[in-house]
Design a protein around this motif. Structure first.
Motif, PDB file in Angstrom:
ATOM      1  N   GLU A  64       0.859  -1.174   0.000  1.00  0.00           N
ATOM      2  CA  GLU A  64       0.000   0.000   0.000  1.00  0.00           C
ATOM      3  C   GLU A  64       0.897   1.226   0.000  1.00  0.00           C
ATOM      4  N   ALA A  65       0.539   2.239  -0.772  1.00  0.00           N
ATOM      5  CA  ALA A  65       1.362   3.452  -0.850  1.00  0.00           C
ATOM      6  C   ALA A  65       0.483   4.695  -0.787  1.00  0.00           C
ATOM      7  N   ALA A  66       1.128   5.818  -0.524  1.00  0.00           N
ATOM      8  CA  ALA A  66       0.445   7.114  -0.483  1.00  0.00           C
ATOM      9  C   ALA A  66      -0.774   7.061   0.435  1.00  0.00           C
ATOM     10  N   ARG A  67      -0.563   6.496   1.609  1.00  0.00           N
ATOM     11  CA  ARG A  67      -1.601   6.401   2.639  1.00  0.00           C
ATOM     12  C   ARG A  67      -2.907   5.799   2.120  1.00  0.00           C
ATOM     13  N   GLY A  68      -2.772   4.722   1.345  1.00  0.00           N
ATOM     14  CA  GLY A  68      -3.926   3.979   0.867  1.00  0.00           C
ATOM     15  C   GLY A  68      -4.515   4.467  -0.443  1.00  0.00           C
TER      16      GLY A  68
END
Length: 142
Positions: A64-68
């Motif tokens: 998961e990236a960029a806070r979801g």
């Protein structure tokens, strides 16, 4: 035999890049997929996963990236095999997504990454390898 990459360390280094910091592209990892579960998935889908993405899954079941806001690697249970001989000579795996794109792993002669707009129909070449794909994700190009 070459050493297995430490995907978590490599990705954490990517999150520290200028573009990733500016865009606040972080990374969250998950427990690994067991070898047995991975083999069962490959058997069930009659697919041998390319080495890079397979070694990644053995270290983390998803990314998961960029806070979801983005899932560069969906959990294995959410992967979709697309095998339509009328549209393509080889199967694809939908393995990642963002708010605007879905990411596909080509299982043709080379394991390249393609993307298509969420509401579009045509895929476009995105990266020649899984590693290059991740580099582009953390440079904010995905």
């Amino acid at each position: 035999m070459s050493p297995v990459p430490s995907w978590k360390a490599d990705i954490i280094a990517l999150t520290e890049g200028t573009e990733a910091r500016a865009a606040k592209i972080d990374a969250s990892f998950f427990p690994p997929v067991s070898e047995g579960r991975l083999e069962a998935w490959e058997t069930d889908h009659e697919i041998a996963l390319p080495g890079e993405i397979r070694s990644y899954l053995l270290q983390s079941d998803g990314l998961e990236a960029a806070r979801g806001l983005m899932w560069p690697v969906l959990p294995l249970a959410r992967w979709e095999v697309i095998d339509d001989p009328c549209a393509s000579a080889h199967p694809w795996i939908r393995f990642g997504e963002s708010a605007t794109h879905r990411y596909l792993l080509s299982l043709g002669h080379s394991p390249s990454v393609y993307r298509h707009e969420t509401f579009g129909s045509d895929e476009e070449f995105f990266a020649p390898t899984f590693r290059t794909y991740l580099q582009k994700v953390f440079r904010g190009e995905a």
